[in-house]
Design a protein around this motif. Structure first.
Motif, PDB file in Angstrom:
ATOM      1  N   LEU A 266       0.926  -1.177   0.070  1.00  0.00           N
ATOM      2  CA  LEU A 266      -0.058  -0.068   0.020  1.00  0.00           C
ATOM      3  C   LEU A 266       0.758   1.119  -0.021  1.00  0.00           C
ATOM      4  O   LEU A 266       0.655   2.244  -0.688  1.00  0.00           O
ATOM      5  CB  LEU A 266      -1.089  -0.027   0.970  1.00  0.00           C
ATOM      6  CG  LEU A 266      -1.986  -1.101   1.180  1.00  0.00           C
ATOM      7  CD1 LEU A 266      -3.170  -0.915   2.237  1.00  0.00           C
ATOM      8  CD2 LEU A 266      -2.738  -1.199  -0.339  1.00  0.00           C
ATOM      9  N   HIS A 267       2.117   1.180   0.580  1.00  0.00           N
ATOM     10  CA  HIS A 267       2.931   2.406   0.650  1.00  0.00           C
ATOM     11  C   HIS A 267       3.237   2.707  -0.767  1.00  0.00           C
ATOM     12  O   HIS A 267       3.259   3.768  -1.086  1.00  0.00           O
ATOM     13  CB  HIS A 267       3.988   2.328   1.527  1.00  0.00           C
ATOM     14  CG  HIS A 267       3.690   1.982   2.763  1.00  0.00           C
ATOM     15  ND1 HIS A 267       4.617   1.794   4.036  1.00  0.00           N
ATOM     16  CD2 HIS A 267       2.503   2.109   3.498  1.00  0.00           C
ATOM     17  CE1 HIS A 267       3.933   1.705   5.202  1.00  0.00           C
ATOM     18  NE2 HIS A 267       2.809   1.921   5.007  1.00  0.00           N
ATOM     19  N   ALA A 268       3.640   1.747  -1.371  1.00  0.00           N
ATOM     20  CA  ALA A 268       4.183   1.769  -2.912  1.00  0.00           C
ATOM     21  C   ALA A 268       3.134   2.305  -3.776  1.00  0.00           C
ATOM     22  O   ALA A 268       3.455   3.185  -4.676  1.00  0.00           O
ATOM     23  CB  ALA A 268       4.655   0.503  -3.648  1.00  0.00           C
ATOM     24  N   LEU A 269       1.766   1.764  -3.771  1.00  0.00           N
ATOM     25  CA  LEU A 269       0.721   2.211  -4.351  1.00  0.00           C
ATOM     26  C   LEU A 269       0.359   3.753  -4.032  1.00  0.00           C
ATOM     27  O   LEU A 269       0.300   4.501  -4.986  1.00  0.00           O
ATOM     28  CB  LEU A 269      -0.383   1.352  -4.334  1.00  0.00           C
ATOM     29  CG  LEU A 269      -0.565   0.071  -4.896  1.00  0.00           C
ATOM     30  CD1 LEU A 269      -1.512  -0.746  -4.121  1.00  0.00           C
ATOM     31  CD2 LEU A 269      -0.819   0.228  -6.367  1.00  0.00           C
ATOM     32  N   THR A 270       0.756   4.150  -2.700  1.00  0.00           N
ATOM     33  CA  THR A 270       0.113   5.274  -2.434  1.00  0.00           C
ATOM     34  C   THR A 270       1.183   6.426  -2.904  1.00  0.00           C
ATOM     35  O   THR A 270       0.937   7.503  -3.562  1.00  0.00           O
ATOM     36  CB  THR A 270       0.478   5.686  -0.747  1.00  0.00           C
ATOM     37  OG1 THR A 270      -0.488   4.849  -0.169  1.00  0.00           O
ATOM     38  CG2 THR A 270       0.335   6.914  -0.316  1.00  0.00           C
TER      39      THR A 270
END
Length: 383
Positions: A266-270
């Motif tokens: 989710l951090h990479a997608l954010t």
């Protein structure tokens, strides 16, 4: 010269399907009628725009035209001819010099088409001007079998708006019998001289669902800018009995170390979504030095990035996430991850790709020291 544009929007539009008349259905998030209005209003020669509606559709009309400074709508009749006549009669007390009668279903009229109409009406010999496209396909007669050819050299596909000097058009309407399909037919029956001006394929008539799909594609290609950006994140393994990846809790022999829940996916997608609008990175919005984010669920970060994209008028088209690790195994959890990311972003699961790979025992992921995640996001922003 005062020129009023009358938009005929009193029909039921049932061939288009949908729960409401087609003129109130959405194309690229905007009602078709509003598209029609906003393609006419900016033209410097048009002094006012007025819409003819079915009074039963007043609530639809008010919603579609919210915020637009327009005169009150005119109540239409049972047929297109009756509706156009009602519009002309409503203008008769304070008549404009010129009137353009337009179908709401031809919502994407380019400025060049309007320019040609007004240029043709500068000739005092012309009572009106109508845009048209030449017929380019071969034409034949027949019922079941072809019987004869039709000369196409003088045939035209007629469009709207159809522009006229107001007084002769109103007189022609008052004298016309029922059954006319447009102002051109009424004008020719009255002996008026009507010039042919260049039509435009963009002014096509929306009639059925396929036409709506065509209009949607046309609007997306002309009114939005595509943006694509990437994101990357890494977290090391530490003590624990589970990891959070792409919003899914996965039992594991270790946890991931991080200020929040350390969900690298989710951090990479954010970061990828923030990149599409050049809004910095996750650390700018949720600094690890801020205690309020300690142990926080990373779905809050991704939802925030999505809200920033939408606040810019953007649309999330697609996201792609690759998780890089030796373990845990991602395959058994891929569908749950796909569904969870789609729910956070409020998009269809088909717009979410989840993949996994290893580094063939090389590097820190190969030594099972941590997990890396790489993401891509594609959005469309208003032009």
């Amino acid at each position: 010269m005062r020129a009023t544009a009358l938009i005929v929007a009193a029909g039921k539009g049932i061939r288009a399907g949908g729960a409401s008349p087609k003129q109130y259905q959405l194309v690229a998030g905007v009602p078709l009628l509003r598209h029609a209005i906003e393609h006419l209003r900016p033209h410097q020669a048009i002094t006012s725009v007025q819409v003819i509606i079915n009074p039963d559709d007043r609530a639809h009309y008010d919603a579609a035209t919210q915020g637009l400074d327009l005169p009150p709508p005119i109540a239409g009749g049972a047929t297109r001819q009756a509706s156009a006549r009602a519009g002309l009669e409503a203008l008769a007390a304070d008549p404009p010099d010129l009137v353009l009668v337009h179908d709401a279903a031809r919502a994407f009229v380019p400025c060049t088409l309007l320019d040609a109409l007004f240029t043709a009406l500068e000739d005092p010999a012309n009572h009106g001007a109508v845009p048209a496209l030449p017929v380019i396909d071969s034409l034949r007669r027949g019922h079941g079998h072809f019987t004869a050819s039709v000369d196409r050299d003088s045939l035209w596909r007629v469009q709207t708006p159809q522009a006229f000097r107001f007084v002769p058009l109103l007189a022609a309407h008052r004298a016309a019998p029922e059954g006319a399909t447009d102002e051109l037919g009424i004008a020719l029956a009255a002996g008026l001289r009507v010039a042919i001006t260049p039509g435009d394929e963009r002014a096509f008539k929306i009639t059925d669902p396929q036409d709506f799909a065509r209009a949607q594609m046309m609007q997306v290609s002309t009114s939005s800018i595509p943006r694509t950006a990437s994101g990357f994140d890494v977290h090391a393994f530490g003590p624990g009995d589970h990891v959070w990846l792409a919003g899914v809790r996965i039992p594991h022999s270790h946890g991931l170390i991080g200020h929040s829940d350390a969900d690298a996916g989710l951090h990479a997608l954010t970061d990828a979504l923030l990149g599409t609008i050049a809004a910095g990175d996750i650390g700018d919005h949720f600094p690890p030095s801020d205690p309020q984010w300690k142990g926080a669920a990373s779905d809050r970060f991704l939802a925030h990035a999505a809200s920033l994209v939408r606040a810019r008028g953007g649309t999330i088209d697609f996201v792609d996430l690759t998780l890089i690790c030796e373990r845990p195994k991602i395959g058994p959890h891929r569908a749950a991850m796909q569904a969870r990311v789609a729910a956070i972003l409020k998009i269809d699961p088909g717009q979410v790709s989840i993949k996994a790979t290893t580094t063939e025992l090389l590097g820190f992921t190969g030594r099972s020291e941590g997990i890396a995640a790489q993401a891509m996001a594609s959005v469309r922003l208003p032009a």
